[in-house]
Design a protein around this motif. Structure first.
Motif, PDB file in Angstrom:
ATOM      1  N   GLU A 176       0.819  -1.220   0.000  1.00 45.80           N
ATOM      2  CA  GLU A 176       0.000   0.000   0.000  1.00 45.80           C
ATOM      3  C   GLU A 176       0.853   1.272   0.000  1.00 45.80           C
ATOM      4  O   GLU A 176       0.318   2.377   0.056  1.00 45.80           O
ATOM      5  CB  GLU A 176      -0.920   0.012   1.234  1.00 45.80           C
ATOM      6  CG  GLU A 176      -1.969  -1.088   1.237  1.00 45.80           C
ATOM      7  CD  GLU A 176      -2.964  -0.925   0.101  1.00 45.80           C
ATOM      8  OE1 GLU A 176      -3.384   0.231  -0.161  1.00 45.80           O
ATOM      9  OE2 GLU A 176      -3.315  -1.940  -0.532  1.00 45.80           O
ATOM     10  N   GLY A 177       2.176   1.091  -0.034  1.00 45.83           N
ATOM     11  CA  GLY A 177       3.053   2.254  -0.145  1.00 45.83           C
ATOM     12  C   GLY A 177       3.620   2.759   1.176  1.00 45.83           C
ATOM     13  O   GLY A 177       4.258   3.828   1.213  1.00 45.83           O
ATOM     14  N   TYR A 178       3.414   2.018   2.261  1.00 46.31           N
ATOM     15  CA  TYR A 178       3.929   2.446   3.557  1.00 46.31           C
ATOM     16  C   TYR A 178       5.338   1.907   3.784  1.00 46.31           C
ATOM     17  O   TYR A 178       5.693   0.829   3.282  1.00 46.31           O
ATOM     18  CB  TYR A 178       3.015   1.970   4.698  1.00 46.31           C
ATOM     19  CG  TYR A 178       1.606   2.505   4.613  1.00 46.31           C
ATOM     20  CD1 TYR A 178       1.346   3.864   4.771  1.00 46.31           C
ATOM     21  CD2 TYR A 178       0.527   1.648   4.375  1.00 46.31           C
ATOM     22  CE1 TYR A 178       0.055   4.353   4.690  1.00 46.31           C
ATOM     23  CE2 TYR A 178      -0.764   2.134   4.297  1.00 46.31           C
ATOM     24  CZ  TYR A 178      -0.999   3.483   4.449  1.00 46.31           C
ATOM     25  OH  TYR A 178      -2.272   3.972   4.363  1.00 46.31           O
ATOM     26  N   GLN A 179       6.115   2.642   4.573  1.00 47.99           N
ATOM     27  CA  GLN A 179       7.409   2.149   5.034  1.00 47.99           C
ATOM     28  C   GLN A 179       7.166   1.424   6.350  1.00 47.99           C
ATOM     29  O   GLN A 179       6.557   1.991   7.270  1.00 47.99           O
ATOM     30  CB  GLN A 179       8.377   3.320   5.229  1.00 47.99           C
ATOM     31  CG  GLN A 179       9.789   2.904   5.583  1.00 47.99           C
ATOM     32  CD  GLN A 179      10.677   4.118   5.808  1.00 47.99           C
ATOM     33  OE1 GLN A 179      10.640   4.752   6.845  1.00 47.99           O
ATOM     34  NE2 GLN A 179      11.488   4.441   4.805  1.00 47.99           N
ATOM     35  N   VAL A 180       7.621   0.196   6.471  1.00 47.35           N
ATOM     36  CA  VAL A 180       7.271  -0.623   7.635  1.00 47.35           C
ATOM     37  C   VAL A 180       8.526  -1.014   8.410  1.00 47.35           C
ATOM     38  O   VAL A 180       9.523  -1.455   7.832  1.00 47.35           O
ATOM     39  CB  VAL A 180       6.509  -1.908   7.214  1.00 47.35           C
ATOM     40  CG1 VAL A 180       6.099  -2.711   8.444  1.00 47.35           C
ATOM     41  CG2 VAL A 180       5.284  -1.535   6.384  1.00 47.35           C
ATOM     42  N   ARG A 181       8.464  -0.821   9.723  1.00 45.72           N
ATOM     43  CA  ARG A 181       9.494  -1.288  10.641  1.00 45.72           C
ATOM     44  C   ARG A 181       8.901  -2.393  11.501  1.00 45.72           C
ATOM     45  O   ARG A 181       7.715  -2.331  11.860  1.00 45.72           O
ATOM     46  CB  ARG A 181       9.977  -0.150  11.549  1.00 45.72           C
ATOM     47  CG  ARG A 181      10.534   1.052  10.801  1.00 45.72           C
ATOM     48  CD  ARG A 181      11.856   0.737  10.151  1.00 45.72           C
ATOM     49  NE  ARG A 181      12.457   1.914   9.541  1.00 45.72           N
ATOM     50  CZ  ARG A 181      13.583   1.917   8.863  1.00 45.72           C
ATOM     51  NH1 ARG A 181      14.229   0.770   8.677  1.00 45.72           N
ATOM     52  NH2 ARG A 181      14.077   3.021   8.348  1.00 45.72           N
ATOM     53  N   LEU A 182       9.712  -3.389  11.849  1.00 47.56           N
ATOM     54  CA  LEU A 182       9.221  -4.524  12.619  1.00 47.56           C
ATOM     55  C   LEU A 182       9.930  -4.609  13.970  1.00 47.56           C
ATOM     56  O   LEU A 182      11.131  -4.360  14.066  1.00 47.56           O
ATOM     57  CB  LEU A 182       9.438  -5.829  11.852  1.00 47.56           C
ATOM     58  CG  LEU A 182       8.779  -5.950  10.475  1.00 47.56           C
ATOM     59  CD1 LEU A 182       9.102  -7.311   9.863  1.00 47.56           C
ATOM     60  CD2 LEU A 182       7.269  -5.738  10.579  1.00 47.56           C
TER      61      LEU A 182
END
Length: 423
Positions: free
Chosen positions: A26-32
């Motif tokens: 969806e175009g988000y930058q994701v951190r885990l």
């Protein structure tokens, strides 16, 4: 436009990676983060635009972490709680603490995207982190300060905050300010003399803060006294601060005794930084986190020796001085971590500036001819002693008299005898 950053906190690797894949598509930058410890580290180093936080984790549950962020002033981003076996009570508790919403696992795709979108829109309205009373620490004196402020929070009488310059009087006033109501800080006080009731109308249902009430002239003091008498009619809380001994100013004829009586009904003392040194390491970290969040600097860690040095240093300028030192350290230190050598370098620079501003160095301040007669040597010492205190107080002779424990008349007589000029 930079992609929105979402932090996903869940101890199940399958869920973490599934949410990452969906949100990245969806175009988000994701951190885990797989636990609360990793989530703390990410939050300390940056402000994500949204956090998806699992409730049940092995090291620390999500509700506890949510409370922790809220109590430390770091809950400035929307947080959506997640749980595979949540209850209504848990959802209500999370919302009460500050969570934006609650998602039950397994999470339907459309429900996830709808909630993420709504949470991000909500996050645009949230204030960024700023220094506040929650950042001051967890020491007994700060806990007691918060308790006293909470105890007087619902009173409508004027409040006088007493504390050294830079100790956090404004933070205490903002702690008592109700969100969504007017906040008026009177740094320029001329309108107290000309239009005190207009100020009340402007701040109706809100709060007026006067940083240093001792600096008001006689006409402004009368205007403030009128304002205090009418404040309840406008539902305005008036909070004044001072670093001066107001009873002494009354004796000297420079402060209105009726105004002092009105302000003395409710008073709270704000401790100086030296009274809660144990909070300095956490304060230093909080100040760095705030710089990161506002985009002023990249995150920097302190080593243990550096934090110990900060805790043991002298802070006559209190929080304001500490903030200046921390900013200097973050911006000028060369290594990955801020070290003891960095702290000594910067504090040494500030100490030298203070000595220069006082008009002499440590070497010259001790330059007394010990071979001369006792009377002359004593006069030299007293001359240097009073010059030091006059410079330290910025030529504020009331403060000098208070610091050296002399009546002001006796002080002026002594200075004249020694040939010490006050201007």
């Amino acid at each position: 436009m930079t992609a929105r950053q979402v932090l996903v906190v869940d101890d199940e690797i399958g869920i973490r990676e599934l949410l990452r894949d969906i949100l990245q598509d969806e175009g988000y930058q994701v951190r885990l983060a797989e636990n609360a410890a990793e989530a703390r580290t990410w939050r300390q180093q940056a402000r994500p635009d949204l956090v998806l936080l699992d409730i049940w984790m092995p090291d620390c549950d999500g509700i506890t972490l949510l409370k922790e962020w809220g109590n430390s002033g770091l809950l400035t981003m929307p947080v959506v709680m997640m749980s595979g076996h949540g209850t209504i009570d848990t959802a209500v508790e999370a919302t009460r603490i500050g969570a934006f919403d609650f998602l039950e696992k397994p999470i339907a795709l459309q429900k996830l995207l709808k909630t993420v979108n709504a949470a991000l829109k909500h996050g645009e309205q949230l204030p960024r982190s700023d220094m506040n009373l929650l950042n001051l620490g967890k020491s007994p004196v700060i806990s007691e300060l918060r308790q006293r402020l909470e105890q007087v929070a619902n009173l409508r009488s004027a409040l006088l905050l007493i504390g050294a310059k830079g100790s956090g009087l404004e933070l205490c006033a903002r702690f008592l300010h109700q969100p969504g109501t007017p906040w008026l800080e009177l740094s320029e006080t001329e309108r107290l003399a000309s239009a005190p009731l207009e100020l009340l109308e402007h701040a109706s249902d809100g709060l007026i803060f006067i940083p240093e009430v001792a600096e008001l002239n006689k006409t402004e003091q009368k205007g403030l006294l009128l304002m205090l008498s009418k404040a309840e009619k406008y539902d305005v809380r008036v909070i004044c601060g001072t670093a001066r001994a107001l009873p002494q100013l009354v004796q000297e004829g420079t402060f209105d005794s009726n105004l002092l009586q009105a302000l003395s009904i409710t008073t709270v003392s704000v401790p100086a930084l030296e009274d809660h040194r144990e909070d300095i390491p956490d304060l230093a970290r909080s100040m760095v986190t705030l710089m990161v969040e506002t985009g002023e600097a990249a995150y920097r860690e302190f080593d243990i020796a550096a934090l110990n040095a900060l805790r043991n240093a002298d802070w006559p300028g209190n929080l304001a001085q500490l903030d200046s030192v921390i900013r200097n350290l973050v911006q000028t230190s060369l290594g990955e971590k801020i070290t003891l050598a960095d702290v000594n370098r910067v504090i040494g620079q500030f100490a030298q500036m203070h000595l220069d501003n006082a008009g002499h160095t440590a070497a010259t301040s001790l330059a007394i001819d010990l071979d001369q007669p006792l009377r002359e040597a004593r006069d030299d010492f007293e001359r240097l002693y009073f010059e030091h205190h006059i410079a330290k107080a910025g030529n504020n002779m009331s403060k000098v008299a208070e610091n050296v424990h002399l009546e002001r008349t006796h002080l002026y007589r002594k200075l004249k005898q020694l040939g010490v000029k006050t201007k």
